[in-house]
Motif scaffolding. Structure first.
Motif, mmCIF file in Angstrom:
data_model
loop_
_atom_site.group_PDB
_atom_site.id
_atom_site.type_symbol
_atom_site.label_atom_id
_atom_site.label_comp_id
_atom_site.label_asym_id
_atom_site.label_seq_id
_atom_site.Cartn_x
_atom_site.Cartn_y
_atom_site.Cartn_z
ATOM 1 N N PHE A 42 0.840 -1.183 0.000
ATOM 2 C CA PHE A 42 0.000 0.000 0.000
ATOM 3 C C PHE A 42 0.877 1.237 0.000
ATOM 4 C CE2 PHE A 42 0.707 -1.020 4.398
ATOM 5 C CZ PHE A 42 0.902 0.197 5.012
ATOM 6 N N LYS A 43 0.292 2.329 -0.432
ATOM 7 C CA LYS A 43 1.040 3.566 -0.583
ATOM 8 C C LYS A 43 0.556 4.585 0.443
ATOM 9 C CE LYS A 43 2.957 6.374 -4.156
ATOM 10 N NZ LYS A 43 3.212 6.428 -5.565
ATOM 11 N N ILE A 44 1.494 5.252 1.079
ATOM 12 C CA ILE A 44 1.178 6.344 2.008
ATOM 13 C C ILE A 44 1.487 7.638 1.279
ATOM 14 C CG2 ILE A 44 1.786 7.460 4.176
ATOM 15 C CD1 ILE A 44 2.315 4.771 5.349
ATOM 16 N N ASN A 45 0.482 8.485 1.147
ATOM 17 C CA ASN A 45 0.637 9.710 0.373
ATOM 18 C C ASN A 45 1.735 10.623 0.897
ATOM 19 O OD1 ASN A 45 -1.414 8.977 -1.358
ATOM 20 N ND2 ASN A 45 -2.993 9.959 -0.123
ATOM 21 N N GLY A 46 1.885 10.721 2.207
ATOM 22 C CA GLY A 46 2.853 11.640 2.792
ATOM 23 C C GLY A 46 4.298 11.334 2.438
ATOM 24 N N ILE A 47 4.654 10.060 2.305
ATOM 25 C CA ILE A 47 6.043 9.726 2.006
ATOM 26 C C ILE A 47 6.242 9.236 0.580
ATOM 27 C CG2 ILE A 47 6.666 9.252 4.407
ATOM 28 C CD1 ILE A 47 6.423 6.307 3.840
ATOM 29 N N GLY A 48 5.155 8.963 -0.119
ATOM 30 C CA GLY A 48 5.228 8.614 -1.532
ATOM 31 C C GLY A 48 5.916 7.300 -1.848
ATOM 32 N N LYS A 49 5.927 6.371 -0.920
ATOM 33 C CA LYS A 49 6.531 5.068 -1.157
ATOM 34 C C LYS A 49 5.502 3.976 -0.950
ATOM 35 C CE LYS A 49 11.309 5.860 -0.007
ATOM 36 N NZ LYS A 49 12.130 5.267 -1.012
ATOM 37 N N SER A 50 5.689 2.876 -1.651
ATOM 38 C CA SER A 50 4.855 1.702 -1.426
ATOM 39 C C SER A 50 5.476 0.904 -0.284
ATOM 40 C CB SER A 50 4.799 0.832 -2.672
ATOM 41 O OG SER A 50 4.117 1.518 -3.693
ATOM 42 N N LEU A 51 4.650 0.517 0.667
ATOM 43 C CA LEU A 51 5.123 -0.222 1.819
ATOM 44 C C LEU A 51 4.561 -1.639 1.814
ATOM 45 C CD1 LEU A 51 4.712 2.488 4.601
ATOM 46 C CD2 LEU A 51 6.752 1.906 3.294
ATOM 47 N N ILE A 52 5.360 -2.558 2.297
ATOM 48 C CA ILE A 52 4.983 -3.966 2.364
ATOM 49 C C ILE A 52 5.145 -4.399 3.814
ATOM 50 C CG2 ILE A 52 5.579 -6.291 1.585
ATOM 51 C CD1 ILE A 52 6.796 -4.902 -0.927
ATOM 52 N N PRO A 53 4.155 -5.080 4.375
ATOM 53 C CA PRO A 53 4.301 -5.570 5.757
ATOM 54 C C PRO A 53 5.500 -6.510 5.876
ATOM 55 C CG PRO A 53 2.026 -5.762 5.036
ATOM 56 C CD PRO A 53 2.838 -5.393 3.830
ATOM 57 N N TYR A 54 6.359 -6.243 6.828
ATOM 58 C CA TYR A 54 7.557 -7.050 7.036
ATOM 59 C C TYR A 54 7.190 -8.502 7.333
ATOM 60 C CZ TYR A 54 11.849 -8.801 9.114
ATOM 61 O OH TYR A 54 12.949 -9.559 9.399
ATOM 62 N N GLU A 55 6.093 -8.707 8.021
ATOM 63 C CA GLU A 55 5.634 -10.064 8.364
ATOM 64 C C GLU A 55 5.426 -10.921 7.113
ATOM 65 O OE1 GLU A 55 1.448 -11.383 9.859
ATOM 66 O OE2 GLU A 55 2.613 -10.671 11.571
ATOM 67 N N GLN A 56 4.875 -10.313 6.058
ATOM 68 C CA GLN A 56 4.656 -11.062 4.815
ATOM 69 C C GLN A 56 5.979 -11.403 4.138
ATOM 70 O OE1 GLN A 56 1.841 -9.146 2.266
ATOM 71 N NE2 GLN A 56 0.247 -9.149 3.832
ATOM 72 N N ILE A 57 6.934 -10.505 4.213
ATOM 73 C CA ILE A 57 8.259 -10.769 3.647
ATOM 74 C C ILE A 57 8.930 -11.881 4.444
ATOM 75 C CG2 ILE A 57 10.553 -9.783 3.217
ATOM 76 C CD1 ILE A 57 8.347 -8.759 1.331
ATOM 77 N N GLU A 58 8.808 -11.814 5.753
ATOM 78 C CA GLU A 58 9.428 -12.804 6.635
ATOM 79 C C GLU A 58 8.856 -14.209 6.408
ATOM 80 O OE1 GLU A 58 10.835 -12.408 11.183
ATOM 81 O OE2 GLU A 58 8.711 -12.075 10.818
ATOM 82 N N ASN A 59 7.589 -14.303 6.021
ATOM 83 C CA ASN A 59 6.944 -15.590 5.795
ATOM 84 C C ASN A 59 7.162 -16.140 4.390
ATOM 85 O OD1 ASN A 59 5.921 -15.667 8.396
ATOM 86 N ND2 ASN A 59 4.043 -14.614 7.829
ATOM 87 N N HIS A 60 7.776 -15.368 3.514
ATOM 88 C CA HIS A 60 8.019 -15.801 2.140
ATOM 89 C C HIS A 60 9.162 -16.830 2.120
ATOM 90 C CE1 HIS A 60 9.070 -15.614 -2.118
ATOM 91 N NE2 HIS A 60 7.832 -15.160 -2.299
#
Length: 80
Positions: A42-60
């Motif tokens: 998801f994207k946060i308008n204030g910082i203009g970056k797409s963020l990914i939950p670390y938990e999902q990366i950790e479970n990959h």
């Protein structure tokens, strides 16, 4: 310097950090995982970056703990 973004006690990482943690050469692979709905982004308008939950990366399956230790022990940005 790599940053882990913490929002309400949950860690999030950028696509670039996710690429490094999963051992891919470029962000195209991360974009493909997002398109196939294997991870969320998801994207946060204030910082203009797409963020990914670390938990999902950790479970990959490609997650590399050695990379994570070195990357995420740096400064953290806390948002409430």
């Amino acid at each position: 310097m790599v940053k882990c973004i913490v929002i309400k006690n949950k860690k999030f990482v950028s696509k670039t950090v996710a690429t490094q943690l999963l051992g891919y050469l470029n962000r195209n692979s991360i974009d493909q995982l997002i398109l196939s709905k294997k991870i969320q982004s998801f994207k946060i308008n204030g910082i203009g970056k797409s963020l990914i939950p670390y938990e999902q990366i950790e479970n990959h399956p490609r997650f590399n703990k050695e990379n994570a230790t070195g990357l995420l022990n740096s400064t953290r940005l806390h948002l409430n």
